[in-house]
Write a protein that holds these residues in place. Structure first.
Motif, PDB file in Angstrom:
ATOM      1  N   MET A 108       0.821  -1.204   0.000  1.00  0.00           N
ATOM      2  CA  MET A 108       0.000   0.000   0.000  1.00  0.00           C
ATOM      3  C   MET A 108       0.858   1.259   0.000  1.00  0.00           C
ATOM      4  SD  MET A 108      -3.071  -1.071  -0.118  1.00  0.00           S
ATOM      5  CE  MET A 108      -4.005   0.381   0.280  1.00  0.00           C
ATOM      6  N   ARG A 109       0.415   2.219  -0.776  1.00  0.00           N
ATOM      7  CA  ARG A 109       1.029   3.549  -0.783  1.00  0.00           C
ATOM      8  C   ARG A 109      -0.050   4.547  -0.440  1.00  0.00           C
ATOM      9  NH1 ARG A 109       5.407   5.157  -3.391  1.00  0.00           N
ATOM     10  NH2 ARG A 109       4.340   6.824  -4.452  1.00  0.00           N
ATOM     11  N   ASP A 110       0.376   5.669   0.065  1.00  0.00           N
ATOM     12  CA  ASP A 110      -0.581   6.726   0.387  1.00  0.00           C
ATOM     13  C   ASP A 110      -1.196   7.254  -0.895  1.00  0.00           C
ATOM     14  OD1 ASP A 110       0.022   6.543   3.082  1.00  0.00           O
ATOM     15  OD2 ASP A 110       1.645   8.030   2.938  1.00  0.00           O
ATOM     16  N   ARG A 111      -2.504   7.546  -0.839  1.00  0.00           N
ATOM     17  CA  ARG A 111      -3.164   8.126  -2.003  1.00  0.00           C
ATOM     18  C   ARG A 111      -2.595   9.502  -2.273  1.00  0.00           C
ATOM     19  NH1 ARG A 111      -7.699   5.719  -4.201  1.00  0.00           N
ATOM     20  NH2 ARG A 111      -8.287   7.630  -5.239  1.00  0.00           N
ATOM     21  N   GLY A 112      -2.387   9.806  -3.538  1.00  0.00           N
ATOM     22  CA  GLY A 112      -1.857  11.107  -3.922  1.00  0.00           C
ATOM     23  C   GLY A 112      -0.351  11.211  -3.779  1.00  0.00           C
ATOM     24  N   ALA A 113       0.315  10.103  -3.472  1.00  0.00           N
ATOM     25  CA  ALA A 113       1.765  10.149  -3.291  1.00  0.00           C
ATOM     26  C   ALA A 113       2.490  10.192  -4.635  1.00  0.00           C
ATOM     27  CB  ALA A 113       2.235   8.931  -2.493  1.00  0.00           C
ATOM     28  N   GLY A 114       1.744  10.045  -5.727  1.00  0.00           N
ATOM     29  CA  GLY A 114       2.371  10.100  -7.040  1.00  0.00           C
ATOM     30  C   GLY A 114       2.917   8.752  -7.460  1.00  0.00           C
ATOM     31  N   ARG A 115       3.582   8.782  -8.573  1.00  0.00           N
ATOM     32  CA  ARG A 115       4.142   7.553  -9.127  1.00  0.00           C
ATOM     33  C   ARG A 115       5.338   7.113  -8.291  1.00  0.00           C
ATOM     34  NH1 ARG A 115       7.077   6.693 -14.796  1.00  0.00           N
ATOM     35  NH2 ARG A 115       6.813   4.450 -14.859  1.00  0.00           N
ATOM     36  N   PRO A 116       5.459   5.794  -8.030  1.00  0.00           N
ATOM     37  CA  PRO A 116       6.593   5.342  -7.231  1.00  0.00           C
ATOM     38  C   PRO A 116       7.916   5.521  -7.981  1.00  0.00           C
ATOM     39  CG  PRO A 116       5.248   3.476  -7.924  1.00  0.00           C
ATOM     40  CD  PRO A 116       4.545   4.710  -8.363  1.00  0.00           C
ATOM     41  N   THR A 117       8.942   5.853  -7.229  1.00  0.00           N
ATOM     42  CA  THR A 117      10.270   5.986  -7.824  1.00  0.00           C
ATOM     43  C   THR A 117      10.850   4.597  -8.066  1.00  0.00           C
ATOM     44  OG1 THR A 117      11.379   5.997  -5.692  1.00  0.00           O
ATOM     45  CG2 THR A 117      10.669   8.139  -6.572  1.00  0.00           C
ATOM     46  N   LYS A 118      11.981   4.565  -8.743  1.00  0.00           N
ATOM     47  CA  LYS A 118      12.628   3.284  -8.997  1.00  0.00           C
ATOM     48  C   LYS A 118      13.001   2.617  -7.676  1.00  0.00           C
ATOM     49  CE  LYS A 118      16.136   1.273 -11.971  1.00  0.00           C
ATOM     50  NZ  LYS A 118      17.107   1.581 -13.027  1.00  0.00           N
ATOM     51  N   ARG A 119      13.443   3.397  -6.725  1.00  0.00           N
ATOM     52  CA  ARG A 119      13.794   2.863  -5.403  1.00  0.00           C
ATOM     53  C   ARG A 119      12.553   2.284  -4.718  1.00  0.00           C
ATOM     54  NH1 ARG A 119      16.897   6.343  -0.753  1.00  0.00           N
ATOM     55  NH2 ARG A 119      17.389   4.583   0.586  1.00  0.00           N
ATOM     56  N   ARG A 121       9.855   1.113  -6.196  1.00  0.00           N
ATOM     57  CA  ARG A 121       9.456  -0.109  -6.893  1.00  0.00           C
ATOM     58  C   ARG A 121      10.324  -1.283  -6.474  1.00  0.00           C
ATOM     59  NH1 ARG A 121       9.269   3.419 -11.273  1.00  0.00           N
ATOM     60  NH2 ARG A 121      11.105   2.465 -12.203  1.00  0.00           N
ATOM     61  N   ARG A 122      11.621  -1.060  -6.330  1.00  0.00           N
ATOM     62  CA  ARG A 122      12.525  -2.129  -5.884  1.00  0.00           C
ATOM     63  C   ARG A 122      12.165  -2.578  -4.468  1.00  0.00           C
ATOM     64  NH1 ARG A 122      18.265   0.116  -8.196  1.00  0.00           N
ATOM     65  NH2 ARG A 122      17.971  -0.623 -10.320  1.00  0.00           N
ATOM     66  N   GLU A 123      11.827  -1.639  -3.610  1.00  0.00           N
ATOM     67  CA  GLU A 123      11.445  -1.972  -2.230  1.00  0.00           C
ATOM     68  C   GLU A 123      10.139  -2.781  -2.212  1.00  0.00           C
ATOM     69  OE1 GLU A 123      11.753  -2.074   1.907  1.00  0.00           O
ATOM     70  OE2 GLU A 123      13.217  -1.507   0.387  1.00  0.00           O
ATOM     71  N   MET A 124       9.170  -2.398  -3.038  1.00  0.00           N
ATOM     72  CA  MET A 124       7.906  -3.148  -3.100  1.00  0.00           C
ATOM     73  C   MET A 124       8.149  -4.555  -3.637  1.00  0.00           C
ATOM     74  SD  MET A 124       4.969  -0.434  -4.238  1.00  0.00           S
ATOM     75  CE  MET A 124       5.832   0.273  -5.616  1.00  0.00           C
ATOM     76  N   GLU A 125       9.002  -4.686  -4.630  1.00  0.00           N
ATOM     77  CA  GLU A 125       9.313  -6.005  -5.187  1.00  0.00           C
ATOM     78  C   GLU A 125      10.020  -6.869  -4.141  1.00  0.00           C
ATOM     79  OE1 GLU A 125       9.367  -9.001  -8.055  1.00  0.00           O
ATOM     80  OE2 GLU A 125       8.306  -7.097  -8.022  1.00  0.00           O
ATOM     81  N   ARG A 126      10.941  -6.270  -3.381  1.00  0.00           N
ATOM     82  CA  ARG A 126      11.638  -7.007  -2.331  1.00  0.00           C
ATOM     83  C   ARG A 126      10.654  -7.498  -1.274  1.00  0.00           C
ATOM     84  NH1 ARG A 126      13.469  -6.533   2.546  1.00  0.00           N
ATOM     85  NH2 ARG A 126      12.789  -4.400   2.814  1.00  0.00           N
ATOM     86  N   LEU A 127       9.686  -6.674  -0.900  1.00  0.00           N
ATOM     87  CA  LEU A 127       8.680  -7.079   0.085  1.00  0.00           C
ATOM     88  C   LEU A 127       7.798  -8.200  -0.452  1.00  0.00           C
ATOM     89  CD1 LEU A 127       7.606  -3.646   1.567  1.00  0.00           C
ATOM     90  CD2 LEU A 127       8.870  -5.459   2.718  1.00  0.00           C
ATOM     91  N   ARG A 128       7.432  -8.112  -1.740  1.00  0.00           N
ATOM     92  CA  ARG A 128       6.586  -9.136  -2.337  1.00  0.00           C
ATOM     93  C   ARG A 128       7.288 -10.490  -2.382  1.00  0.00           C
ATOM     94  NH1 ARG A 128       5.288  -6.401  -7.367  1.00  0.00           N
ATOM     95  NH2 ARG A 128       4.706  -4.555  -6.269  1.00  0.00           N
ATOM     96  N   LEU A 129       8.572 -10.493  -2.659  1.00  0.00           N
ATOM     97  CA  LEU A 129       9.323 -11.737  -2.786  1.00  0.00           C
ATOM     98  C   LEU A 129       9.919 -12.210  -1.465  1.00  0.00           C
ATOM     99  CD1 LEU A 129      11.243 -11.060  -6.103  1.00  0.00           C
ATOM    100  CD2 LEU A 129       9.201 -12.443  -5.764  1.00  0.00           C
ATOM    101  N   HIS A 130       9.734 -11.441  -0.412  1.00  0.00           N
ATOM    102  CA  HIS A 130      10.370 -11.733   0.883  1.00  0.00           C
ATOM    103  C   HIS A 130      10.104 -13.142   1.378  1.00  0.00           C
ATOM    104  CE1 HIS A 130      12.035 -11.099   4.800  1.00  0.00           C
ATOM    105  NE2 HIS A 130      10.897 -11.410   5.376  1.00  0.00           N
TER     106      HIS A 130
END
Length: 139
Positions: A108-119, A121-130
């Motif tokens: 989850m990201r805060d609404r209105g936080a804008g598009r995720p940065t590359k960093r 996205r990498r953090e979200m992918e790391r959490l998903r694969l954890h």
């Protein structure tokens, strides 16, 4: 006939992919067969092919949708039945699903936080694969 192909128990039997679909553990029989081929289905602790026979008393473990289902066959079905009848065909020994708050908190990201940065996205992918056995692709 190979030693492992010989029937071990008595009574009626049905294909494991068909039984998984009949008791509504997967949405389609082709998904059940694909899970068997991928090694996500175990009967009595052994990886099985889709045509493996299942009898009453067998333990079936299915890894589906990120969750492991552990069921003991109590009734052999060869045709898909409604949900109330399907529940009577097995004894569910699955571990409880994770709390919903934990599942939602990961991506989850805060609404209105804008598009995720590359960093981000990498953090979200790391959490998903954890918790999974897969490794992220190199690159």
């Amino acid at each position: 006939m190979a030693e492992q192909d010989k029937p071990t128990g008595t009574g009626p039997s049905v294909r494991v992919d068909s039984w998984i679909w009949c008791v509504r553990l997967t949405r389609s029989r082709s998904l059940a067969a694909a899970a068997c081929r991928a090694g996500h289905v175990r009967v009595n602790g052994e990886r099985v092919k889709p045509a493996q026979a299942v009898r009453a008393g067998d333990e079936v473990r299915l890894l589906h949708a990120g969750r492991e289902r552990v069921v003991v066959v109590s009734k052999v079905l060869s045709k898909r039945v409604g949900a109330p009848a399907a529940v009577e065909a097995y004894v569910d020994n699955s571990p409880p699903p994770p709390p919903r708050e934990d599942v939602l908190a990961l991506g989850m990201r805060d609404r209105g936080a804008g598009r995720p940065t590359k960093r981000d996205r990498r953090e979200m992918e790391r959490l998903r694969l954890h918790g999974s056995a897969r490794r992220p692709p190199a690159g």
